[in-house]
Design a protein around this motif. Structure first.
Motif, short mmCIF file in Angstrom:
data_model
loop_
_atom_site.label_atom_id
_atom_site.label_comp_id
_atom_site.label_asym_id
_atom_site.label_seq_id
_atom_site.Cartn_x
_atom_site.Cartn_y
_atom_site.Cartn_z
N ALA A 22 50.12 -7.76 6.06
CA ALA A 22 49.67 -9.00 6.62
C ALA A 22 50.61 -9.20 8.10
CB ALA A 22 50.12 -10.46 5.88
N GLU A 25 48.64 -7.30 10.70
CA GLU A 25 47.31 -8.02 11.20
C GLU A 25 47.60 -9.14 12.05
OE1 GLU A 25 44.22 -8.30 8.68
OE2 GLU A 25 43.24 -9.90 9.88
N VAL A 161 44.13 -15.35 6.95
CA VAL A 161 44.86 -13.79 7.19
C VAL A 161 46.03 -13.79 6.02
CG1 VAL A 161 46.81 -12.56 8.04
CG2 VAL A 161 44.97 -13.52 9.43
#
Length: 177
Positions: A22, A25, A161
């Motif tokens: 995460a 990203e 996300v």
């Protein structure tokens, strides 16, 4: 919410790999990460977040050098100038005899100054109240904090996300800067 308070979105993970994915990203999508809280140091997280290398080793080296100079000067001053005693026929400025004390003072000054610099840099002081984003962050949870007060940040995207990587809990609150 005052000017000194930021609105943050916290995502709580129970798995280190999910938290790292995460974080990557968010970095790839140019979403600024306020902070990541982990119960133990995670290898590669500093590089992923773009945190600069610490300057504490420089502080330690300089403080150790100052300690070495002070130790040599003080021993030379006391044994050769202030109170010269001839012990066993050695010269007053015998540097070999100064080495153990100089080493100890060097290590002591370097260590104490580095610890003090660490506390100052982290703003730790006696009586400071902790501001943990989650009660289990010191035991087994990983928390990513995203500043969502900025209009350019889409909180819906941030939540997606978080969910994509298996977040266990999402919470929003303000923290004082």
């Amino acid at each position: 919410m005052s000017d000194l308070e930021k609105s943050l979105l916290f995502g709580v993970f129970h798995d280190e790999e999910q938290m790292m994915s995460a974080t990557k990203e968010f970095k790839d999508r140019n979403i600024p990460i306020y902070d990541v809280y982990t119960p133990f140091p995670v290898h590669g997280l500093d590089d992923l977040m773009g945190i600069k290398r610490s300057r504490l080793p420089i502080v330690c080296f300089v403080a150790g050098g100052v300690g070495l100079i002070i130790a040599i000067y003080f021993q030379l001053w006391t044994s050769a100038h202030s109170w010269p005693l001839n012990v066993g026929g050695k010269p007053f400025n015998s540097f070999v005899a100064f080495i153990p004390v100089a080493f100890e003072i060097t290590v002591l000054m370097g260590a104490l100054t580095t610890v003090a610099a660490f506390f100052i840099a982290c703003r730790y002081y006696p009586g400071k109240k902790t501001d943990q984003p989650h009660v289990r962050v010191t035991s087994d949870s990983f928390v990513i904090a995203i500043e969502c007060g900025n209009a350019a940040i889409n909180t819906h995207l941030v939540r997606n996300v978080f969910r994509k990587y298996g977040v266990k809990e999402i919470s929003k609150r303000g923290v004082v800067q």
